[in-house]
Design an enzyme around this catalytic site. Structure first.
Site, PDB file in Angstrom:
ATOM      1  N   LYS A 236      44.277  87.274  85.776  1.00 21.82           N
ATOM      2  CA  LYS A 236      44.989  88.460  86.252  1.00 21.82           C
ATOM      3  C   LYS A 236      45.354  88.285  87.722  1.00 21.82           C
ATOM      4  O   LYS A 236      44.755  87.481  88.453  1.00 21.82           O
ATOM      5  CB  LYS A 236      44.096  89.701  86.122  1.00 21.82           C
ATOM      6  CG  LYS A 236      43.733  90.104  84.707  1.00 21.82           C
ATOM      7  CD  LYS A 236      42.801  91.312  84.729  1.00 21.82           C
ATOM      8  CE  LYS A 236      42.359  91.724  83.342  1.00 21.82           C
ATOM      9  NZ  LYS A 236      43.449  92.346  82.573  1.00 21.82           N
TER      10      LYS A 236
ATOM     11  N   GLU B 125      40.653  89.373  75.424  1.00 19.56           N
ATOM     12  CA  GLU B 125      39.270  89.058  75.044  1.00 19.56           C
ATOM     13  C   GLU B 125      38.560  90.218  74.372  1.00 19.56           C
ATOM     14  O   GLU B 125      37.608  90.017  73.604  1.00 19.56           O
ATOM     15  CB  GLU B 125      38.480  88.602  76.282  1.00 19.56           C
ATOM     16  CG  GLU B 125      37.880  89.700  77.146  1.00 19.56           C
ATOM     17  CD  GLU B 125      38.912  90.628  77.779  1.00 19.56           C
ATOM     18  OE1 GLU B 125      38.578  91.808  77.992  1.00 19.56           O
ATOM     19  OE2 GLU B 125      40.040  90.175  78.064  1.00 19.56           O
TER      20      GLU B 125
ATOM     21  N   ASP C 138      42.985  86.582  78.206  1.00 17.77           N
ATOM     22  CA  ASP C 138      42.903  87.960  78.710  1.00 17.77           C
ATOM     23  C   ASP C 138      42.995  88.981  77.568  1.00 17.77           C
ATOM     24  O   ASP C 138      42.933  90.180  77.814  1.00 17.77           O
ATOM     25  CB  ASP C 138      44.016  88.213  79.735  1.00 17.77           C
ATOM     26  CG  ASP C 138      43.765  89.459  80.563  1.00 17.77           C
ATOM     27  OD1 ASP C 138      42.594  89.880  80.663  1.00 17.77           O
ATOM     28  OD2 ASP C 138      44.729  90.023  81.108  1.00 17.77           O
TER      29      ASP C 138
ATOM     30  N   ARG D 190      39.381  92.251  71.993  1.00 15.24           N
ATOM     31  CA  ARG D 190      39.436  92.237  70.524  1.00 15.24           C
ATOM     32  C   ARG D 190      38.561  91.122  69.947  1.00 15.24           C
ATOM     33  O   ARG D 190      38.069  91.239  68.834  1.00 15.24           O
ATOM     34  CB  ARG D 190      40.890  92.109  70.068  1.00 15.24           C
ATOM     35  CG  ARG D 190      41.577  90.822  70.421  1.00 15.24           C
ATOM     36  CD  ARG D 190      43.089  90.940  70.411  1.00 15.24           C
ATOM     37  NE  ARG D 190      43.576  91.726  71.547  1.00 15.24           N
ATOM     38  CZ  ARG D 190      44.865  91.952  71.790  1.00 15.24           C
ATOM     39  NH1 ARG D 190      45.790  91.476  70.976  1.00 15.24           N
ATOM     40  NH2 ARG D 190      45.230  92.664  72.834  1.00 15.24           N
TER      41      ARG D 190
ATOM     42  N   ASP E  59      36.447  91.653  83.995  1.00 18.85           N
ATOM     43  CA  ASP E  59      37.483  90.894  83.299  1.00 18.85           C
ATOM     44  C   ASP E  59      38.428  90.254  84.297  1.00 18.85           C
ATOM     45  O   ASP E  59      39.336  90.906  84.818  1.00 18.85           O
ATOM     46  CB  ASP E  59      38.258  91.808  82.346  1.00 18.85           C
ATOM     47  CG  ASP E  59      39.309  91.051  81.557  1.00 18.85           C
ATOM     48  OD1 ASP E  59      39.222  89.812  81.495  1.00 18.85           O
ATOM     49  OD2 ASP E  59      40.216  91.699  81.002  1.00 18.85           O
TER      50      ASP E  59
END
Length: 427
Positions: free
Chosen positions: A204, A276, A274, A278, A197
């Site tokens: 991030k 993502e 970010d 869910r 991620d």
């Protein structure tokens, strides 16, 4: 080579070992001193970490150990790289501990693997193959990959994963011990499988991205739980759905401002790429709901808000079904794992408003704003039955430790595997 034996005693260590010292050594190995402690399992964990730091190749648990004491030792003694072997105490719990440990090792190794080696397809294959090894002919496996996800209407997984050259995957594993196609599905386990991620265009920081190989911890945990239930001889039909993708940046990646229309008609504005997890879980929950199973458990390393609330010691439990929530908590208590409830009400479904869609996937502020973990659960509640009956959402705050502690090694914990297995077997 002489065995290194670890024993327990209720006696204090001799004064020359130092005041309040809990770990002493002799020619045979080590002794853990449990005298005058209100938390013997914590003392065992701390001693196990010290022993693990010595790079001992194997430890034999000698003398009198309870099952809980042996498991506390194992959780802390098993480091991420080249873990030492454990020879269990000769007790009636030995076979059970060996099964628990096999599930724990599989889960930890999967989470600790590098993101380069663990593509979405590789995650799905490894999870499916392990369950197949355990369940044999009772197991069937289906994988929907890449563009076929869009064709099938699984637009959450597809859009989150389309920025990577390695395609996203929905894995569906069916463990059906009866062999009858008409047998009802007793439970469905759904796991978030984001193999890396970056945050997407809501990128991030470097330090925030370092541990994001662990963002498939939910997928690993529910796979470990199904494997453990099979090893323990469950006769229930259980399905496993893993929502696997890499959340990367490219000219083909999904963007802020996009609106996704899900199979159930819910439209979602992307206000944070970010958030993502869910988005992919929504597909898995809809597929789980289609089976008609009376129990659905999803697990995900979903929100930083859960970590803020729980630290790295507890998993957060959400459900609008009080009975299901209480059974999940009871299962965790029976297995000695730390789960704790956080609030979820019907109105949490509306806590991420959008002017362009039925809902946004978060709130456009850092960390999703106050109550971020409950708001994420509220988003997911749109993709199960309207009352949330039989659905439990687990936000796995304790799944991974970026830094070791006095009790836990660096890396994956596999905490929750035993509790989920018990829940699906006993429900």
């Amino acid at each position: 080579m002489t065995e290194f034996t670890v024993t327990l005693t209720q006696e204090k260590a001799a004064d020359y070992w130092g005041e309040n010292n809990r770990l002493t050594f002799d020619k045979a190995g080590a002794t853990i001193h449990l005298a005058e402690t209100r938390d013997p399992l914590r003392v065992i964990q701390q001693a196990a970490r010290k022993l693990d730091s010595l790079n001992i190749p194997a430890a034999t648990l000698g003398g009198d150990w309870t099952k809980e004491q042996q498991w506390a030792f194992a959780m802390s003694f098993t480091r991420a790289r080249n873990p030492a072997a454990i020879n269990w105490a000769d007790t009636e719990d030995k076979a059970d501990l060996e099964r628990d440990y096999a599930a724990m090792l599989f889960t930890r190794q999967l989470v600790n693997d590098t993101p380069e080696d663990l593509s979405p397809e590789n995650l799905a294959r490894r999870a499916g193959n392990w369950i197949k090894e355990l369940g044999g002919d009772h197991v069937s496996i289906e994988m929907t990959v890449g563009e076929d996800l869009q064709k099938a209407g699984w637009i959450g997984i597809y859009n989150v994963g389309r920025g990577s050259v390695r395609p996203p995957v929905m894995l569906e594993v069916d463990y059906n011990p009866s062999g009858s196609d008409s047998a009802p599905v007793d439970a469905v386990l759904v796991g978030k499988g984001i193999t890396f991620d970056s945050g997407g265009y809501s990128i991030k920081s470097s330090e925030g991205m370092l541990d994001m190989k662990c963002d498939m911890g939910g997928a690993a945990t529910v796979t470990g739980a199904l494997g453990l239930a099979i090893m323990k001889g469950t006769n229930k039909r259980i399905k496993l759905i893993l929502c696997c993708a890499e959340n990367l940046i490219s000219g083909h990646a999904y963007k802020l401002g996009d609106v996704l229309t899900y199979k159930n008609g819910v439209t979602v504005e992307v206000v944070n790429t970010d958030a993502e997890g869910r988005l992919v879980l929504a597909d898995g929950l809809m597929r789980a709901t289609e089976t008609g199973a009376p129990l659905i458990i999803d697990a995900a390393t979903l929100t930083g808000a859960a970590v803020v609330a729980m630290g790295s010691d507890y998993h957060a439990v959400f459900s609008m079904d009080e009975d299901a929530r209480n059974k999940m908590l009871a299962s965790a208590a029976a297995e000695g794992e730390r789960f704790w409830p956080l609030p979820l009400e019907q109105w949490h479904k509306d806590r991420c408003p959008s002017a362009f869609a039925d809902t946004a996937n978060s709130r456009p502020q850092k960390g999703g704003g106050g109550g971020g973990a409950s708001n994420a659960a509220g988003f997911l509640a749109r993709f199960v039955n309207p009352d949330g009956t039989g659905w439990v959402h687990l936000d796995l705050a304790a799944a991974y430790h970026g830094n070791g502690s006095a009790e836990m090694p660096v890396g994956a914990s596999a905490a929750g595997v035993k509790s989920i297995a018990r829940m699906v077997m006993d429900h």
